[in-house]
Design a protein around this motif. Structure first.
Motif, mmCIF file in Angstrom:
data_model
loop_
_atom_site.group_PDB
_atom_site.id
_atom_site.type_symbol
_atom_site.label_atom_id
_atom_site.label_comp_id
_atom_site.label_asym_id
_atom_site.label_seq_id
_atom_site.Cartn_x
_atom_site.Cartn_y
_atom_site.Cartn_z
ATOM 1 N N GLN A 194 13.857 -22.691 0.307
ATOM 2 C CA GLN A 194 13.727 -23.901 -0.666
ATOM 3 C C GLN A 194 14.542 -25.151 -0.080
ATOM 4 O OE1 GLN A 194 15.214 -23.207 -4.800
ATOM 5 N NE2 GLN A 194 13.510 -21.734 -4.986
ATOM 6 N N GLN A 195 15.643 -24.780 0.526
ATOM 7 C CA GLN A 195 16.555 -25.961 1.145
ATOM 8 C C GLN A 195 15.793 -26.675 2.114
ATOM 9 O OE1 GLN A 195 20.357 -25.087 1.916
ATOM 10 N NE2 GLN A 195 21.004 -24.552 -0.227
ATOM 11 N N ASN A 196 15.319 -25.521 3.068
ATOM 12 C CA ASN A 196 14.502 -25.870 4.464
ATOM 13 C C ASN A 196 13.377 -26.967 4.071
ATOM 14 O OD1 ASN A 196 16.321 -24.889 6.387
ATOM 15 N ND2 ASN A 196 15.162 -22.970 6.083
ATOM 16 N N GLU A 197 12.530 -26.437 2.999
ATOM 17 C CA GLU A 197 11.185 -27.123 2.630
ATOM 18 C C GLU A 197 11.502 -28.564 2.283
ATOM 19 O OE1 GLU A 197 8.639 -24.467 0.330
ATOM 20 O OE2 GLU A 197 8.295 -23.495 2.404
ATOM 21 N N ALA A 198 12.474 -28.537 1.355
ATOM 22 C CA ALA A 198 12.910 -30.050 0.995
ATOM 23 C C ALA A 198 13.607 -30.754 2.092
ATOM 24 C CB ALA A 198 14.043 -29.838 -0.275
ATOM 25 N N LYS A 199 14.211 -30.380 3.005
ATOM 26 C CA LYS A 199 15.002 -31.073 4.000
ATOM 27 C C LYS A 199 13.574 -31.687 5.059
ATOM 28 C CE LYS A 199 17.957 -28.262 5.699
ATOM 29 N NZ LYS A 199 18.856 -27.621 6.373
ATOM 30 N N ALA A 200 12.655 -30.846 5.029
ATOM 31 C CA ALA A 200 11.478 -31.224 5.935
ATOM 32 C C ALA A 200 10.662 -32.162 5.231
ATOM 33 C CB ALA A 200 10.809 -29.901 6.337
ATOM 34 N N ASN A 253 18.820 -23.958 9.393
ATOM 35 C CA ASN A 253 19.535 -23.454 8.092
ATOM 36 C C ASN A 253 20.607 -24.296 8.009
ATOM 37 O OD1 ASN A 253 17.523 -21.793 7.893
ATOM 38 N ND2 ASN A 253 18.795 -19.880 8.341
ATOM 39 N N ALA A 254 21.632 -24.558 8.927
ATOM 40 C CA ALA A 254 23.029 -25.064 8.842
ATOM 41 C C ALA A 254 22.885 -26.424 8.717
ATOM 42 C CB ALA A 254 23.929 -24.642 9.693
ATOM 43 N N PHE A 255 21.811 -27.140 9.041
ATOM 44 C CA PHE A 255 21.879 -28.735 9.036
ATOM 45 C C PHE A 255 21.898 -29.224 7.685
ATOM 46 C CE2 PHE A 255 20.627 -32.929 9.379
ATOM 47 C CZ PHE A 255 21.279 -33.504 10.495
ATOM 48 N N PRO A 256 22.911 -30.127 7.122
ATOM 49 C CA PRO A 256 23.113 -30.436 5.741
ATOM 50 C C PRO A 256 22.181 -31.414 5.312
ATOM 51 C CG PRO A 256 24.797 -31.557 7.280
ATOM 52 C CD PRO A 256 23.997 -30.610 8.290
ATOM 53 N N VAL A 257 21.908 -31.472 3.940
ATOM 54 C CA VAL A 257 20.826 -32.238 3.503
ATOM 55 C C VAL A 257 21.232 -33.800 3.442
ATOM 56 C CG1 VAL A 257 21.604 -32.078 0.979
ATOM 57 C CG2 VAL A 257 19.358 -32.498 1.534
ATOM 58 N N GLU A 258 22.638 -33.810 3.486
ATOM 59 C CA GLU A 258 23.071 -35.445 3.670
ATOM 60 C C GLU A 258 22.724 -35.932 4.878
ATOM 61 O OE1 GLU A 258 25.395 -32.606 3.197
ATOM 62 O OE2 GLU A 258 25.098 -32.834 1.111
ATOM 63 N N GLY A 259 22.609 -35.238 6.330
ATOM 64 C CA GLY A 259 22.383 -35.494 7.399
ATOM 65 C C GLY A 259 20.792 -35.856 7.363
ATOM 66 N N VAL A 260 20.055 -35.138 6.582
ATOM 67 C CA VAL A 260 18.633 -35.494 6.629
ATOM 68 C C VAL A 260 18.435 -36.657 5.738
ATOM 69 C CG1 VAL A 260 16.199 -34.497 5.832
ATOM 70 C CG2 VAL A 260 17.927 -32.905 6.677
#
Ligand SMILES: Cc1ncc(COP(=O)(O)O)c(C=O)c1O
Length: 378
Positions: free
Chosen positions: A283-289, A356-363
């Motif tokens: 879920q997190q990965n899809e949101a980030k991408a 996985n470990a890349f933070p959403v704040e960075g995106v």
């Protein structure tokens, strides 16, 4: 009597504080979860109850047995492996697997299917050809590696011993959304750049392998998962270290493994479990991408490399109007604390590795930057 070493004698070594960490978009070795680094830091000098660093203890010690056992069950739980799968921690990178797989399984009377959707799949083919006959079931090379095949594109060989594919082509940013259908032929997958980023239908795979340095930890350890029935196909007279059965029989301890790498991989698995396992992390990965592709699709300043239905959630790739503009983009992003955005030299452009470990704040920082950059230069 010698003086015991009680304090650091490395006064010439400087170190960086966690608060100085920047956003690391590099493709691998890549970002590792901060809690994992902190835990490793806390235990660096002395593992609790052991009094030595994990790098200083025997790989045959009770403590290391515990660590490798925990890493094995972490991998099994997360990927939903059944008892007929063996989890191995080998060395030589994913690149050695390009050779080791055909060395073990490709016999004179059989072929192996290869689905080629990018540069890594091409390298796997190069090595397999040295061992025997292979069938290129699909290649997107002529089209510039922008997509995965549709079912009707696949020209599979019924006599194949396995069907090899690369789940995420790291360089081109092309990702299978689901497994290709190879019928009864076992899938063998290079999952180096998207392992544990989403749930998979494990029973379709005879083998899975991944260099650890993107989603699992540091470089120097290669996760190999092999199913029992594949082991029955292993050819005789292989060199001991190259025969998968050696590592299965010795539970990855035939020779000295990368103890440090396995220790970190275990902590990374625990971290992924804390994120809700592969469903949570997906879920997190899809949101980030989506955040990145939304900016790419908003206008024609940015051009995604991959076809929309083959886009990667791990390594989105895109181009700008000119190479000069791309250089400027990378330089300015770097100045704002976003490192590693330059695309691979073979395709150019920009690649944002958001494992996985890349933070959403960075995106968020990247997408804000992309929008401002487009306004300034559009
Ligand atoms: C998909 C894929 N396969 C294989 C490799 C090669 O891995 P290694 O450097 O561990 O041999 C990489 C490295 O980036 C990769 O991304």
């Amino acid at each position: 009597m010698s003086t015991p070493v009680t304090t650091s004698d490395a006064s010439n070594l400087n170190f960086t504080k966690a608060s100085e960490r920047i956003y690391n978009f590099s493709a691998g070795p890549a970002v590792i979860p901060l809690p994992v680094l902190e835990r490793a830091q806390a235990e660096m000098l002395a593992l609790p109850g052991v009094g030595m660093s994990v790098m200083e203890i025997s790989h045959r010690s009770k403590k290391f047995e515990e660590i490798i056992g925990s890493a094995t069950s972490g991998v099994s739980r997360l990927l939903g492996l059944t008892d007929d799968y063996h989890v191995l921690f080998l060395q030589g990178g994913a690149s050695l697997q390009f050779s080791q797989i055909p060395m073990n399984f490709l016999t004179e009377d059989k072929t192996a299917d290869y689905i080629v959707t990018g540069s890594w799949g091409k390298k796997a083919v190069k090595e397999a050809k040295r061992e025997g006959t292979i069938n290129i079931a699909f290649t997107a090379q002529e089209e510039g590696f922008k997509r995965v095949p549709k079912a009707e594109d696949l020209k599979l060989d019924a006599n194949s011993v396995y069907c090899h594919f690369t789940t995420n082509e790291t360089i081109e940013g092309v990702q299978f959304q689901t497994e290709p259908d190879a019928g009864d032929v076992p899938l063998v997958a290079d999952m180096s750049s998207d392992i544990m980023s989403r749930p998979i239908d494990v029973k379709k795979y005879g083998m899975i392998y991944a260099g650890a340095q993107k989603n699992l930890g540091p470089s120097g350890v290669t996760l190999v998962i092999v199913r029992d029935d594949m082991l029955k196909l292993v050819k005789d007279n292989l060199h001991t270290m190259l025969d998968y059965r050696t590592h299965v029989e010795n539970k990855s301890l035939y020779n000295t493994p990368n103890t440090w790498g396995i220790y970190i991989l275990d902590l990374v698995c625990q971290w992924v479990e804390g994120k809700g396992g592969l469903n949570g992390i997906q879920q997190q990965n899809e949101a980030k991408a989506k955040m990145i592709y939304d900016v790419i699709d908003a206008n024609d300043f940015y051009r995604g490399h991959a076809d929309v239905d083959s886009r990667s959630r791990m390594t989105p790739t895109f181009r700008l109007g000119s190479e000069d503009l791309e250089k400027q983009f990378v330089k300015e992003a770097d100045a704002e604390g976003m490192n590693g955005l330059k695309g691979h030299r073979s395709v150019g452009g920009i690649r944002a590795s958001i494992y996985n470990a890349f933070p959403v704040e960075g995106v968020k920082a990247l997408t804000d930057f992309m929008q401002h950059f487009a306004q300034r230069n559009g």
